[in-house]
Motif scaffolding. Structure first.
Motif, PDB file in Angstrom:
ATOM      1  N   ASP A  87       0.811  -1.216   0.000  1.00  0.00           N
ATOM      2  CA  ASP A  87       0.000   0.000   0.000  1.00  0.00           C
ATOM      3  C   ASP A  87       0.846   1.269   0.000  1.00  0.00           C
ATOM      4  O   ASP A  87       0.319   2.369   0.159  1.00  0.00           O
ATOM      5  N   SER A  88       2.157   1.121  -0.192  1.00  0.00           N
ATOM      6  CA  SER A  88       3.027   2.292  -0.296  1.00  0.00           C
ATOM      7  C   SER A  88       3.021   2.822  -1.730  1.00  0.00           C
ATOM      8  O   SER A  88       2.907   2.050  -2.687  1.00  0.00           O
ATOM      9  N   THR A  89       3.141   4.124  -1.875  1.00  0.00           N
ATOM     10  CA  THR A  89       3.328   4.738  -3.188  1.00  0.00           C
ATOM     11  C   THR A  89       4.820   4.849  -3.437  1.00  0.00           C
ATOM     12  O   THR A  89       5.488   5.714  -2.873  1.00  0.00           O
ATOM     13  N   ILE A  90       5.339   3.961  -4.262  1.00  0.00           N
ATOM     14  CA  ILE A  90       6.791   3.865  -4.450  1.00  0.00           C
ATOM     15  C   ILE A  90       7.213   4.779  -5.589  1.00  0.00           C
ATOM     16  O   ILE A  90       6.712   4.672  -6.710  1.00  0.00           O
ATOM     17  N   ASN A  91       8.149   5.669  -5.297  1.00  0.00           N
ATOM     18  CA  ASN A  91       8.688   6.568  -6.305  1.00  0.00           C
ATOM     19  C   ASN A  91      10.206   6.425  -6.360  1.00  0.00           C
ATOM     20  O   ASN A  91      10.785   5.550  -5.701  1.00  0.00           O
ATOM     21  N   ALA A  92      10.845   7.266  -7.144  1.00  0.00           N
ATOM     22  CA  ALA A  92      12.291   7.181  -7.314  1.00  0.00           C
ATOM     23  C   ALA A  92      13.022   7.412  -5.997  1.00  0.00           C
ATOM     24  O   ALA A  92      14.074   6.805  -5.740  1.00  0.00           O
TER      25      ALA A  92
END
Length: 345
Positions: free
Chosen positions: A218-223
């Motif tokens: 449920d994490s929003t994974i970004n760079a």
């Protein structure tokens, strides 16, 4: 043990006389002495890993792992709490929530370097470096302005064919990759043209990487999340080095790669030409990685391995999965191959 080192060691054999060659033996044989159940690292070998303060008590960040409420998840936390949770989750192989607040570039570097210091305690000295998010199409999905880099430590990688447990990480993936080996570190630093960069290398090493997408689903994974987690470096399988001539290097971009994955009775084969898979010329990836490491005052040494990035879309690791990665028409020997297999435990 000597034959095993000779057989699998991606570094030149004469490097076994120094600490970095010993690190390679560690990568192959897991031979680093342990004290109190934790790998130790000579202080002199931590120059490339910005050594941070020890990870503190975890009581204040326990809620980050596993059982936090929505309100807790949305709350802002400090960068040191985020990296402490990441380090604990990595060690315990438990998913970690990535808090989606935007950190500054400096904060991301601080978090990454502190996390690297933890990995160095557990996995030994650096033996190489990796480029991630190299392909522009992959990069765009994570809102990244460019590739990111990570470090491979001494006890991370395994020889071709040695089983890796599916429980060795949190959310592990399988990637067809490729390694190159540094022949002349000074020449690499001086190199300006593609030919000069490739001339500073001496071998290609088949490589199946098994990165760990450690963050919770449920994490929003970004760079920023990927950069903080050392570009997902966890483990992988290393094949035999393939010596390369100048002509071999020039044709590297057109080498065809075939990756076969088998689970039970189901088998799938995917192919791609190397440069198309990377999304960049191999020499351009090496140049970017060299320059990015230089910005952090890190200089690859002779025998270091450099991962150029994934060649095919990653797949989730599965119990019993078998993988073969073939490089067709690579080098003067006609090709190379590396095998991997996931055990059930």
């Amino acid at each position: 043990m000597a034959p095993a080192i000779t057989k699998y060691c991606p570094f030149p054999s004469n490097r076994l006389a120094n600490s970095f060659a010993a690190a390679l033996a560690i990568a192959v044989l897991g031979a680093l002495p342990a004290h109190g159940g934790r790998r130790t690292v000579p202080k002199s070998n931590l120059a490339a890993v910005s050594v941070a303060q020890p990870i503190g008590a975890m009581a204040k960040v326990n809620s980050v792992i596993g059982e936090e409420t929505k309100a807790e998840a949305d709350a802002e936390i400090s960068w040191d709490q985020q990296v402490e949770a990441l380090a604990e989750g990595y060690r315990q192989r438990q998913p970690v929530r990535w808090f989606s607040q935007q950190w500054s570039g400096r904060q991301v570097e601080q978090m990454r370097d502190r996390f690297l210091a933890v990995l160095a305690q557990d996995y030994g000295v650096p033996i190489g470096y990796k480029a991630a998010l190299v392909n522009p199409a992959v990069r765009s999905r994570f809102s990244a302005s460019g590739p990111i880099r990570g470090i491979f430590f001494g006890n991370m990688l395994r020889p071709s064919g040695v089983p890796i447990s599916v429980s060795a990480g949190t959310r592990m993936l399988v990637e067809g990759d490729i390694l190159v080996r540094v022949r002349d570190a000074q020449a690499l630093q001086r190199a300006r043209t593609d030919d000069e960069i490739l001339a500073a290398l001496d071998a290609v090493i088949p490589f199946i990487e098994v990165p760990d997408l450690i963050y919770s689903a449920d994490s929003t994974i970004n760079a920023q999340a990927i950069a903080t987690a050392n570009a997902g470096a966890r483990t992988g399988w290393v094949g035999y080095p393939v010596s390369m001539t100048a002509e071999n290097w020039r044709s590297l971009s057109t080498v065809q790669v075939a990756m076969q994955t088998t689970v039970g009775r189901q088998s799938q084969t995917r192919t791609v030409f190397l440069e198309k898979g990377l999304g960049m010329k191999p020499a351009a990836v090496v140049r970017w990685l060299r320059d990015e490491l230089r910005r952090s005052r890190i200089s690859p040494k002779r025998g270091d391995i450099l991962s150029l990035g994934t060649l095919l879309p990653p797949m989730p690791a599965q119990p019993g999965m078998e993988i073969s990665l073939r490089y067709l028409d690579l080098g003067s020997g006609g090709g190379a191959i590396v095998f991997g297999r996931f055990s059930y435990r």
